[in-house]
Enzyme design. Structure first.
Site, short mmCIF file in Angstrom:
data_model
loop_
_atom_site.label_atom_id
_atom_site.label_comp_id
_atom_site.label_asym_id
_atom_site.label_seq_id
_atom_site.Cartn_x
_atom_site.Cartn_y
_atom_site.Cartn_z
N SER A 299 52.23 36.57 39.59
CA SER A 299 52.25 36.16 38.18
C SER A 299 52.21 37.37 37.27
CB SER A 299 51.06 35.23 37.88
OG SER A 299 49.84 35.88 38.17
N GLU A 306 51.98 45.34 31.77
CA GLU A 306 52.03 45.32 33.23
C GLU A 306 53.35 45.98 33.65
OE1 GLU A 306 49.68 41.08 33.78
OE2 GLU A 306 51.84 41.10 33.39
N ASP A 335 55.84 34.68 32.67
CA ASP A 335 55.38 33.82 31.59
C ASP A 335 55.75 34.36 30.22
OD1 ASP A 335 54.29 31.30 31.84
OD2 ASP A 335 52.32 31.92 31.11
N ASP A 748 40.13 30.62 38.02
CA ASP A 748 39.85 30.78 39.44
C ASP A 748 38.51 30.17 39.83
OD1 ASP A 748 38.54 32.60 37.89
OD2 ASP A 748 39.18 34.38 39.00
#
Length: 1049
Positions: A299, A306, A335, A748
């Site tokens: 992801s 990133e 995304d 998570d």
């Protein structure tokens, strides 16, 4: 019990227990005996055990049934052992003197161990300090080797088989003498069978000499805390009552926090896996590879924070993993709908055609080129191919060219054209508006894509960007993960899924095989929701100033949880069992029917268990009826011309097919009660749960995953686009009961918590070579923002309906596991008492008061005992975990730094969100690419943030307090040094814990930034006013005032 009743019961139970004819010990088929009847090892509970396991248990084990512990009786044809009854059947000892091993695997093997669901294998094994498991006869069980003899030279293989035969001859299980070539081949095959039947993993408890003192000290510390608080409450400081009350409240909170953190570490364990046995069991020569397929999810959100080169390295490490290429599929979620990432994947897929065969040819590690070529090690070690150096140089040059192409794409993406991005074919990029764009899927590589330069197939690579429209909640990372779950179910539907962040590459190419040792275990695998690996990081300074490695959590807390119900899910480096994410409950263990001993009267049997026999029989009949219904539905296929299905979707029946006609399911529910109807569910219930996609619903009904044969992947793209549409999850249970759970930025924790509440277990896998490695923010400001996001997620869970304090009590979540989850959501609130406690020393020094009254020698014992118990707990914890004292100290320091800054802000932001609906923006942690010129440049980079204000204030306040306290002692004589010692110690405790923060403020130039200087001047001015009000340099007058005395006189 009457004989005929016992016989009927045995027949019925044998029929139900052996319908699958699978041995519960080794997972092999239970073969028939010489009379053609199913072999039954134990006639009491009819626990399914094959003959080889039965014979080995009698000869080498505890001679009892693994389930009911009844002593095994000797069957005809089985070797005699000491203790057998003389009248235990015909004597066939003549046949036992010359036993030979058979090809069908019905012989016993030397180092076989039977397993239970918790992994405790009853074998004659000893644990040696070097970490390998040796059997009592000396065979190495833990040494990794290739599945077949291909990994050995002829001499090495012959030596290994000869050693095994010698052990067998020594036990008298095989005859000596000359053997033909055919016999030797049989022996080799039997040796492989014997090794393959060994357990794939084993649980290694911590030595009692290490864990027992640790537990004793914990109990003693708990007792000492009781007496300590008794003293603190009964002896208040009357001259400083508010300070005393605040300090006692803080100390009680710290004690409760310690209990929540400490007791989940009561049962720490280690686990080790046997990859050689996994290969021998599922990868036999001449047979189809039986390893389970795996879908890998990566992801990403913002390619500018990133870096694409980091994401490309992660993808390359996945494509080059040591696993069958036709069983690996990589899904990359974009995304941010970035064309930069789309072009990066195109370049990456092309470079993978050269990189993957290079990695597999020379078995290099790690298989991320950026980190492989930057390793400062002897890369020629253990390399014997003469072409390696030449190929490595050529590959490094190609990677540098690939890196330049990626840099060119990044440079191009810095300035967006006014008309938006345009693709190579001239069409506008659909994702020009990142908040309003259609869903996009692009499939690279795979069976229908390009092969590598050697002509071999590569793993499938899929680009996924879900649809986004105004007015629809996208739920950030959790929503992206759920979209990938649905896309993968439609395109590949692997039974297991690996979740990785874009900056976490595969450091150990056998990582997936490590997880399969647990997930494909015949006993444990059915009840596992996921296998969690520890997080390891690159690019962290040697001193680990801000505790980025988080060693204490991953090497102590997680190993403690592994001994209870399993570790928590930490967001990356986790292999999931797909049915667990779909909201299903784990299979229930088969429990044998309770039986009484023959010596009891029959009416006792009726009262104790006889009355339930008919009920159980009826239940089993209805279950068999349900199974027959499903078996009939599996045989039916029906073509539909619905617009939501694909016209070319093939419905051929295969061994993995389980596509049900949902209308037939609804019709077949007639005659069943409401409970059974809910278990099968009607078509509407399926759609309400999983959404309006018949293809996806069909995939959820496939027990072992996979797609029907002859399915055209390109024809499934339309359905895959449908399941990632922005409105697909409306009026479904996605994010509520199934998939990644919504409601917190730390999805998570919520996801793992819900699976554990359903009764699933998880496993913590720590291979010797770290499975995955990632990057961590070494800059102080970035690190605090990362901790802020984690803490904010915990606060959101605390105020939600999923709070472990009140959710799912009476369920299947174990109490110690619940304590661990409670600790994960209440720890941010520790920041309030921690801030108050760190302020108390300065207040005490400025006012001349203290939180503890004058105490005698007996009372001081409790303080001394408490400090000694804290030190002893830490030392013994380091002893069994192997964590260094430096890691523990850095963890303690950052607990204070994060507690008085990020955690404090998280509490207030969480309260604002819950009470006033003020939402906070999600900030992606920057993942900087490595810079060889300045490896730790970010460590000294200062970035101003309001998170720095509270720790800075505390440091200045305590420093001023120290100066004021010493000045007061000097001014009033040395008689004040005694009480001053406790106050100074208290203040220095705060300053020492905040020292890494102070170094972070100083930066590389060892000078404080201007903005911090301004804040310091402002705070110093405030404290100066307080100083003047206190007036510490004037002597304290103990007699009457001079002015009043003059008037009176």
């Amino acid at each position: 019990m009457e004989p005929n009743t016992m016989a009927s019961f045995d027949d019925e139970h044998r029929h139900s227990s052996f319908s699958a004819k699978i041995c519960k010990v080794c997972g092999d088929e239970v073969k028939d005996d010489d009379n053609g009847q199913t072999f039954v090892a134990c006639h009491v509970c009819v626990y399914p055990v094959c003959k080889p396991c039965y014979e080995y248990e009698r000869s080498n084990g505890n001679k009892c049934c693994p389930q009911c512990n009844t002593l095994y009786k000797r069957h005809k044809g089985s070797p005699k052992i000491a203790g057998d009854e003389e009248n235990n059947g015909p004597d066939d000892s003549d046949d036992e003197l010359n036993i030979k091993y058979r090809q069908d695997g019905s012989s016993i093997h030397q180092n076989f161990a039977y397993g239970s669901e918790n992994g405790d294998y009853n074998s004659k094994q000893q644990w040696r300090p070097n970490g390998r498991a040796f059997s009592s006869t000396g065979s190495v069980l833990g040494k990794d080797f290739e599945a077949e003899r291909d990994g050995y030279t002829d001499a090495e293989w012959k030596e290994r088989v000869d050693k095994w035969k010698a052990r067998q001859e020594k036990r008298g299980l095989v005859t000596k003498g000359e053997q033909t070539n055919e016999d030797k081949e049989d022996d080799e095959e039997e040796y492989l069978d014997a090794e393959a039947r060994q357990p794939l993993w084993r649980k290694v408890p911590i030595s009692s000499s290490k864990i027992s003192p640790y537990r004793i000290v914990i109990v003693l510390r708990l007792v000492i805390l009781v007496f300590f608080f008794r003293f603190r409450i009964l002896t208040p400081a009357k001259d400083a009552y508010p300070l005393w009350l605040i300090s006692v409240i803080c100390e009680i909170w710290f004690a409760l926090s310690w209990i929540l953190d400490q007791f989940p570490k009561w049962f720490p364990i280690n686990r080790e896996t046997y990859l050689d046995r996994l290969s021998m069991r599922f990868e036999r020569d001449g047979e189809k590879n039986k390893l389970a397929p795996v879908d890998v999810f990566v992801s990403t959100v913002d390619p500018l924070k990133e870096p694409p080169i980091i994401t490309a390295n992660t993808i390359l490490s996945i494509l080059a993993v040591d696993y069958p290429v036709n069983k690996v599929s990589c899904y990359v979620s974009d995304d941010g709908a970035s064309m930069l990432l789309f072009d990066t994947l195109s370049e990456t897929s092309e470079f993978a055609r050269r990189w993957v065969p290079f990695c597999k040819k020379y078995n290099v590690e790690p298989r991320a080129p950026e980190f492989y070529f930057s390793e400062k090690i002897d890369y020629l070690k253990d390399k014997v191919q003469t072409t390696f150096v030449k190929d490595r140089r050529a590959m490094k040059r190609e990677y540098e060219e690939f890196k330049v192409r990626i840099n060119a794409l990044v440079a191009k993406a810095q300035k967006k054209p006014e008309e938006g991005w345009v693709m190579q074919d001239g069409t506008p990029w659909p994702g020009n508006n990142t908040r309003d764009h259609p869903g996009m899927i692009q499939v690279y590589l795979g069976k229908e894509g390009a092969f590598d330069i050697d002509g071999n197939e590569l793993p499938r690579l899929v680009y996924v960007s879900r649809e986004k429209r105004p007015g629809y909640a996208h739920h950030k990372k959790a929503g992206a993960m759920n979209a990938m779950v649905r896309v993968s179910a439609v395109l590949t539907n692997a039974p297991f899924m690996l979740n990785l962040d874009c900056d976490h590459y595969i450091n150990n190419s056998k990582a997936i095989r490590e997880s399969m040792c647990f997930l494909m275990d015949p006993q444990l695998g059915k009840k596992l929701c996921y296998v969690q690996f520890p997080q390891r990081f690159d690019g962290i300074d040697l001193n680990d100033r801000y505790a980025n490695r988080n060693i204490v959590f991953f090497d102590i807390n997680m190993r403690g949880l592994d001994g209870i119900q399993g570790p928590v899910y930490v967001g990356t480096g986790c292999v999931f069992n797909r049915p667990a994410l779909y909201g299903y409950e784990p299979p229930v263990s088969e429990k044998r029917k309770k039986m009484t001993c023959d010596c009891w009267p029959s009416w006792i049997c009726c009262c104790c268990g006889g009355g339930n026999r008919n009920h159980k029989s009826d239940s089993s009949k209805k279950k068999s009826g349900i199974k027959s219904l499903f078996s009939k539905l599996k045989k039916k296929t029906k073509k539909k011309s619905d617009d939501k299905t694909m016209s070319s979707y093939s419905r051929k029946r295969s061994s993995t097919e389980a596509i049900f006609d949902l209308e037939d399911i609804e019709e077949g529910l007639e005659g069943y009660d409401e409970l059974e109807k809910s278990s099968l569910m009607s078509q509407k219930n399926f759609e309400k749960r999983f959404g309006m996609s018949p293809v996806f619903i069909a995939s959820t009904l496939m027990e072992n995953g996979g797609l029907p044969e002859a399915t055209n992947t390109s024809s499934l793209i339309k359905e895959a686009i449908h399941v990632i549409s922005c409105g697909y999850e409306e009026k479904t249970e996605w994010g509520k009961e199934i998939g990644w759970i919504y409601g917190s930025v730390t999805e998570d924790i919520l996801t793992g918590f819900r699976m554990h509440c359903r009764g699933w277990k998880s496993v913590y896998c720590m291979p010797k070579r770290p499975a995955f490695k990632g990057s961590a923010p070494i800059n102080l400001s970035d690190r605090l923002h990362q901790v802020l996001r984690w803490a904010l997620g915990s606060v959101e869970i605390f105020f939600s309906r999923h709070c472990p304090l009140w959710y799912a009590w009476g369920g299947k979540l174990k109490i110690l596991e619940r304590l661990a989850y409670i600790n994960t959501i209440v720890y941010p609130f520790t920041s309030i008492p921690l801030l108050a406690y760190c302020t108390i020393p300065a207040v005490c020094l400025l006012t001349g008061k203290f939180i503890i009254p004058t105490i005698n020698n007996f009372a001081s014992i409790w303080f001394l005992a408490l400090f000694l118990s804290i030190i002893a707990t830490a030392i013994l914890e380091l002893r069994w975990s192997g964590v260094s004292i430096n890691d523990l100290w850095r963890n303690e320091q950052f607990w204070v730094i994060g507690g008085v800054s990020a955690h404090l802000f998280a509490v207030f932001q969480g309260l604002l969100k819950v009470l006033f609906g003020v939402d906070t923006n999600f900030t992606v942690t920057s993942k900087g690419a490595s810079d060889e010129a300045d490896e730790f440049g970010d460590l000294y980079l200062f970035k101003w943030t309001t998170l720095l204000i509270p720790p800075t204030t505390l440091i200045i306040l305590n420093m001023v307090g120290v100066v004021a306290g010493v000045s007061d002692a000097i001014n009033n004589g040395y008689g004040s040094w005694g009480p001053l010692f406790g106050k100074l110690f208290f203040a220095f405790w705060v300053i020492v814990h905040l020292y890494p923060f102070l170094k972070g403020l100083m930066g590389r130039q060892n000078r404080t930034p201007t903005i911090v200087v301004l804040w310091s001047i402002l705070l110093a001015s405030i404290f100066s006013l307080v100083w003047v009000r206190i007036d510490p340099f004037l002597p304290k007058q103990t007699g009457p005032l001079l002015k009043q005395c003059g008037v009176d006189c």
